[in-house]
Write an enzyme that holds these catalytic residues in place. Structure first.
Site, short mmCIF file in Angstrom:
data_model
loop_
_atom_site.label_atom_id
_atom_site.label_comp_id
_atom_site.label_asym_id
_atom_site.label_seq_id
_atom_site.Cartn_x
_atom_site.Cartn_y
_atom_site.Cartn_z
N CYS A 1 28.03 47.45 38.42
CA CYS A 1 27.23 46.35 38.62
C CYS A 1 27.59 45.29 39.55
CB CYS A 1 26.96 45.91 37.12
SG CYS A 1 26.24 46.76 35.83
N ARG B 1 19.69 50.76 34.89
CA ARG B 1 19.75 50.23 36.18
C ARG B 1 18.14 50.52 36.59
NH1 ARG B 1 24.76 49.29 37.38
NH2 ARG B 1 26.31 50.70 36.17
#
Length: 214
Positions: free
Chosen positions: A51, A128
């Site tokens: 991330c 995601r």
């Protein structure tokens, strides 16, 4: 999948789910972005390596998205204070300032409405997911990635350029289209139009496949 479950996921070319949520830049609603393109993207958790690479990449391309009239908006299930600490950590450790807001979605309301919570991946973390929403609030594209593979910010930027170019020129884009490449002419809708296609001045391989330069 039940009808109720199916309806919990957003659908292309329909209004994007409305939201009103706290962010690192105050409360934000979908209406705040009316008149602009919005790139809404979720990540599983703050202070995680994949991330972090994604947020750095988005931050570095923020001006490129802004040049296209697009705003960036992140989201995760983490708290508002976790987001702030992570943003400061990225600036300290990587020298990159996160200039876009991040939604703190502790009650998972936004994540659920956008189908970001997928039990096969996790019951408590957003996958995601990336959503491109047009200036009228219509969902134009959505891309999902697994937990262990980072998304391509370059591809998201390319996709936005392709969508805007297709809208402006009433055409479609071939695989991996980039500015300067030929575009696909809409396929004829009648037998008569199909027969006439070869004489219309396009680069025509067959009646259903023609391209042109912009």
């Amino acid at each position: 999948m039940t009808d109720e479950t199916a309806q919990s996921f957003p659908r292309l070319n329909e209004p994007a789910p409305a939201f009103d949520a706290p962010t690192t830049d105050g409360r934000k609603t979908l209406e705040d972005y009316k008149g602009k393109w919005l790139i809404l993207f979720s990540h599983p958790a703050d202070f995680t390596p994949v991330c972090t690479t994604e947020f750095i990449a988005f931050a570095k391309r923020q001006d490129d998205f802004a040049a296209l009239g697009a705003e960036l908006l992140g989201l995760s299930i983490d708290s508002h204070y976790s987001h702030i600490a992570w943003m400061l950590n990225i600036k300290e450790k990587f020298g990159v300032e996160i200039g876009f807001p991040i939604i703190a979605d502790l009650n998972m309301k936004v994540a659920q409405s956008y189908g970001m919570i997928q039990p096969g991946a996790s019951d408590t973390a957003a996958v995601r997911a990336t959503f491109i929403i047009d200036p009228e609030g219509v969902l134009r594209a959505m891309v999902y990635y697994p937990m262990n593979a980072g998304r391509s910010v370059d591809e998201i930027h390319r996709l936005l350029v392709a969508l805007q170019t297709a809208d402006e020129n009433k055409c479609a884009m071939p695989e991996n289209w980039k500015p300067g490449d030929p575009v696909i002419v809409p396929t004829p809708a009648t037998p008569e139009a199909a027969l006439a296609r070869s004489g219309e001045g396009y680069d025509t391989v067959d009646w259903y496949f023609s391209t042109r330069e912009l």
